[in-house]
Every structure is written in C-alpha cells, then in structure tokens.
Design a protein around this motif. Structure first.
Motif, PDB file in Angstrom:
ATOM      1  N   ALA A 250     -18.720  89.597 124.333  1.00  0.00           N
ATOM      2  CA  ALA A 250     -18.106  88.773 125.381  1.00  0.00           C
ATOM      3  C   ALA A 250     -18.350  87.284 125.147  1.00  0.00           C
ATOM      4  N   VAL A 251     -19.619  86.908 124.922  1.00  0.00           N
ATOM      5  CA  VAL A 251     -19.941  85.481 124.766  1.00  0.00           C
ATOM      6  C   VAL A 251     -19.402  84.924 123.451  1.00  0.00           C
ATOM      7  N   ASP A 252     -19.165  85.807 122.482  1.00  0.00           N
ATOM      8  CA  ASP A 252     -18.656  85.375 121.181  1.00  0.00           C
ATOM      9  C   ASP A 252     -17.302  84.664 121.308  1.00  0.00           C
ATOM     10  N   ILE A 253     -16.507  85.084 122.275  1.00  0.00           N
ATOM     11  CA  ILE A 253     -15.190  84.480 122.495  1.00  0.00           C
ATOM     12  C   ILE A 253     -15.339  82.997 122.820  1.00  0.00           C
ATOM     13  N   VAL A 254     -16.293  82.673 123.688  1.00  0.00           N
ATOM     14  CA  VAL A 254     -16.516  81.288 124.100  1.00  0.00           C
ATOM     15  C   VAL A 254     -17.206  80.492 122.994  1.00  0.00           C
ATOM     16  N   ILE A 255     -18.167  81.119 122.326  1.00  0.00           N
ATOM     17  CA  ILE A 255     -18.877  80.435 121.236  1.00  0.00           C
ATOM     18  C   ILE A 255     -17.902  79.994 120.152  1.00  0.00           C
ATOM     19  N   ASN A 256     -16.960  80.855 119.809  1.00  0.00           N
ATOM     20  CA  ASN A 256     -15.963  80.509 118.783  1.00  0.00           C
ATOM     21  C   ASN A 256     -15.123  79.300 119.197  1.00  0.00           C
ATOM     22  N   GLN A 257     -14.788  79.214 120.490  1.00  0.00           N
ATOM     23  CA  GLN A 257     -14.003  78.076 120.983  1.00  0.00           C
ATOM     24  C   GLN A 257     -14.811  76.781 120.889  1.00  0.00           C
ATOM     25  N   ILE A 258     -16.106  76.861 121.202  1.00  0.00           N
ATOM     26  CA  ILE A 258     -16.973  75.676 121.126  1.00  0.00           C
ATOM     27  C   ILE A 258     -17.126  75.216 119.682  1.00  0.00           C
ATOM     28  N   ILE A 259     -17.345  76.163 118.774  1.00  0.00           N
ATOM     29  CA  ILE A 259     -17.501  75.824 117.354  1.00  0.00           C
ATOM     30  C   ILE A 259     -16.208  75.227 116.800  1.00  0.00           C
ATOM     31  N   MET A 260     -15.069  75.765 117.217  1.00  0.00           N
ATOM     32  CA  MET A 260     -13.788  75.222 116.783  1.00  0.00           C
ATOM     33  C   MET A 260     -13.633  73.778 117.265  1.00  0.00           C
ATOM     34  N   GLY A 261     -14.056  73.510 118.511  1.00  0.00           N
ATOM     35  CA  GLY A 261     -13.991  72.157 119.058  1.00  0.00           C
ATOM     36  C   GLY A 261     -14.893  71.203 118.296  1.00  0.00           C
TER      37      GLY A 261
END
Length: 339
Positions: A250-261
């Motif tokens: 679940a948290v991986d979805i948000v972590i990926n967005q932060i890393i992309m940013g």
C-alpha cells in the motif's frame, strides 16, 4: 505590545497537525488540525486533541471539521478560530500580540498567500509573514542553507510533500506533491479492504503504518498485526490478521510518487548543484519520513546519500521560529556589504 513583551512564534499549520514553536524557547504546542462542532447549535465544542477523541465515536450530532486540506486552507472561518485557540494555548495569554512566521507549500498562489496573512492578522497578530515550507524545514533541520553549496530537502507532511533544492539561502527548484503521509493511510485502508473485506478507520491505518509498515519489505522478516473493523459484506464488527507485506504494498504506491517527484526536481537542478547534493546528500523531514527504512529506500533508488533530520516532525515549526534570527543575520550581512 502585551504585558508579556513581544513574542515571536513559528507555526507549522499542517493538514494533520498544527505545531507552534516559540523563538528561543522551543515547541509550545502540538495538536491535531481538527475542530468539532455541534451541528444543532453550530457552536465549536472542541479543538485539537479533544476534538480528535470524538472522531468515529460520537453520534451524528457532532461534525468534525478539518480546516486544512492538502496543505491549503479549505475553511478560513474555522482556521482562524483554531489558530486563535492554539496561539492562546501556546502563549498562555490572549494579551500578547506576537509576531508570526507561518509555513506554506512552496507553490502556494498569491491569492492563497494573502488569504492566510489576512486570517492571521485578523486574530490581532502584530506582524505576520509566510515562508515556503521547504525553506523553513531546512532551517529547522540545521542545514547550512546560506552556503553556496547545493542542498536538497524533502518534507513529507500529512497532506503534501515539499521537495526543494537550495543554495545561497534561496530555493532554486521546488515541487509540491499531494502524495504524502495521509495518502499512505488511504492506500492501507484500500488494501486491507481489498484483501480482507475489512473496513478500518484512519487511526487503525496509521497504527499499521507505524507498527509494521516499512519502505523496504523483506519477505524473510514478515510481521503481522491483528486489527478490528467492520466487515464489508456482513456489516458486523470483525477482525483480521494484516501482514507487513500488505502494508508495504500500500505505502509503496505513495513512495514511488515521492521518488518520482524528487527525480523531477533533480533533473531541473543545475549540474554544479547536483554535484554538491551528491556530497551533501538529501535530508528528510516531516512525520511521513519516519516510515521505517525510507531513507535507505530513497538512497537505493536515487543513488544519493539520504538521512532523516533529528526532529523530523518539528523541523518546519522550528525553522519558522528561527526565521527571526535568520532575518537578523541577513540584515547584518546586507548592512556590511553596503559599507
């Protein structure tokens, strides 16, 4: 000036939490950004921690108001009342007229900036100033932002993640994302519902994130936690054994967005500053940065040293409070340069 003298305070007006820092004294208040009102009388019955105790545990008579949404004031009337209450609580007096520095997302509009200033000044505040969240987070994290060398700060709050590169005491490039700590909780709730047909509240999702959540999932060290909620099909109270794998997914979805940013901001950064960041590393602040192994995960994917600030939750408020000293320092520097 009140009988207690001029007070200088920094405020982190966050989506989830409001933190008040008194300059040269320390953190004076740490409260949930929530207001409870009686729908029949339309009167406020509780603020902060007292209001949060009513969430999900009262009749329909009470309504929970979250004045800050995704880092922006969504309800100005409630925000003013909540801020007035918190400032009075922090200063232990309503007579003092403090000078206030308040944080805001890096990409806040001029209209939103003016609205926040007006809301603060209407409380009888002597002077109010808004500073970018990433900037004050860097100050609170004790980063030497006045140096010519490039620095990078990532503040993962409840409603927004602020990413910025800094040099010479200024923000060079920045980005504000809606992907943040609250989104992790939303994704956990969604994943638990999908896998276990169980509806859980935000508090339970937050507990799962803190206790067994991690940014680098290791199948050999899988953990579990039994939680209670309401069964989607039957509608009756139920419980389920949730795995750390479920939470990690679940948290991986948000972590990926932060890393992309973060990668987007680094791509905009001048090569000279990028070289500096390779040496100085990236600093994480905000409550969302407390997720286990998050610095390791980001370092693994970006290839730059990453560390978490010493007091990540308090960095923004501390930095806002330290802005008074920073302004004094800049004034001295400017004065010397004109001699």
């Amino acid at each position: 000036m009140g009988i207690f003298g001029k007070q200088q305070i920094g405020i982190d007006l966050g989506t989830s939490t409001t933190i008040v820092y008194i300059a040269r004294k320390g953190i004076a208040l740490h409260q949930p950004s929530i207001v409870a009102i009686d729908k029949e009388s339309n009167e406020i019955v509780a603020y902060g921690k007292e209001a949060s105790k009513l969430v999900g545990r009262t009749s329909d008579r009470y309504e929970m108001i979250y004045p800050i949404r995704n880092g922006v004031i969504a309800n100005f009337s409630m925000t003013k009342k909540m801020l007035g209450y918190f400032i009075t609580q922090a200063l232990n007096t309503s007579l003092s007229k403090p000078e206030v520095v308040i944080s805001a997302p890096s990409q806040i509009s001029k209209v939103e900036r003016k609205a926040i200033i007006d809301a603060i000044k209407s409380l009888g505040i002597n002077r109010a100033m808004i500073v970018e969240e990433a900037f004050v987070a860097a100050l609170g994290a004790d980063m030497a932002i006045e140096e010519a060398r490039g620095k990078m700060i990532v503040d993962i709050g409840g409603g927004t993640t602020d990413i910025a590169t800094l040099s010479y005491g200024e923000i060079v490039d920045s980005l504000t994302l809606s992907a943040a700590s609250n989104n992790m909780n939303d994704e956990i709730q969604s994943q638990v519902r999908q896998e276990h047909d169980l509806m859980i509240g935000n508090y339970t999702a937050e507990t799962l994130k803190i206790v067994i959540g991690e940014a680098l999932f290791d199948p050999n060290e899988e953990d579990h936690l039994v939680v209670k909620g309401r069964h989607v099909v039957t509608g009756v109270p139920s419980e389920a054994k949730i795995s750390s794998k479920t939470v990690a997914k679940a948290v991986d979805i948000v972590i990926n967005q932060i890393i992309m940013g973060m990668k987007q901001v680094l791509e905009l950064t001048p090569p000279e500053l990028s070289a500096d960041i390779m040496e100085t590393g990236i600093v994480l602040t905000g409550g969302g940065s407390l997720l286990k192994h998050l610095p390791d995960r980001i370092q693994k994917e970006i290839g730059v040293p990453v560390r978490r600030a010493n007091l990540p939750i308090d960095c923004v408020a501390m930095g806002a409070g330290r802005m008074f000293d920073e302004l004094d320092r800049q004034s001295v520097v400017i004065e010397r340069s004109l001699r």
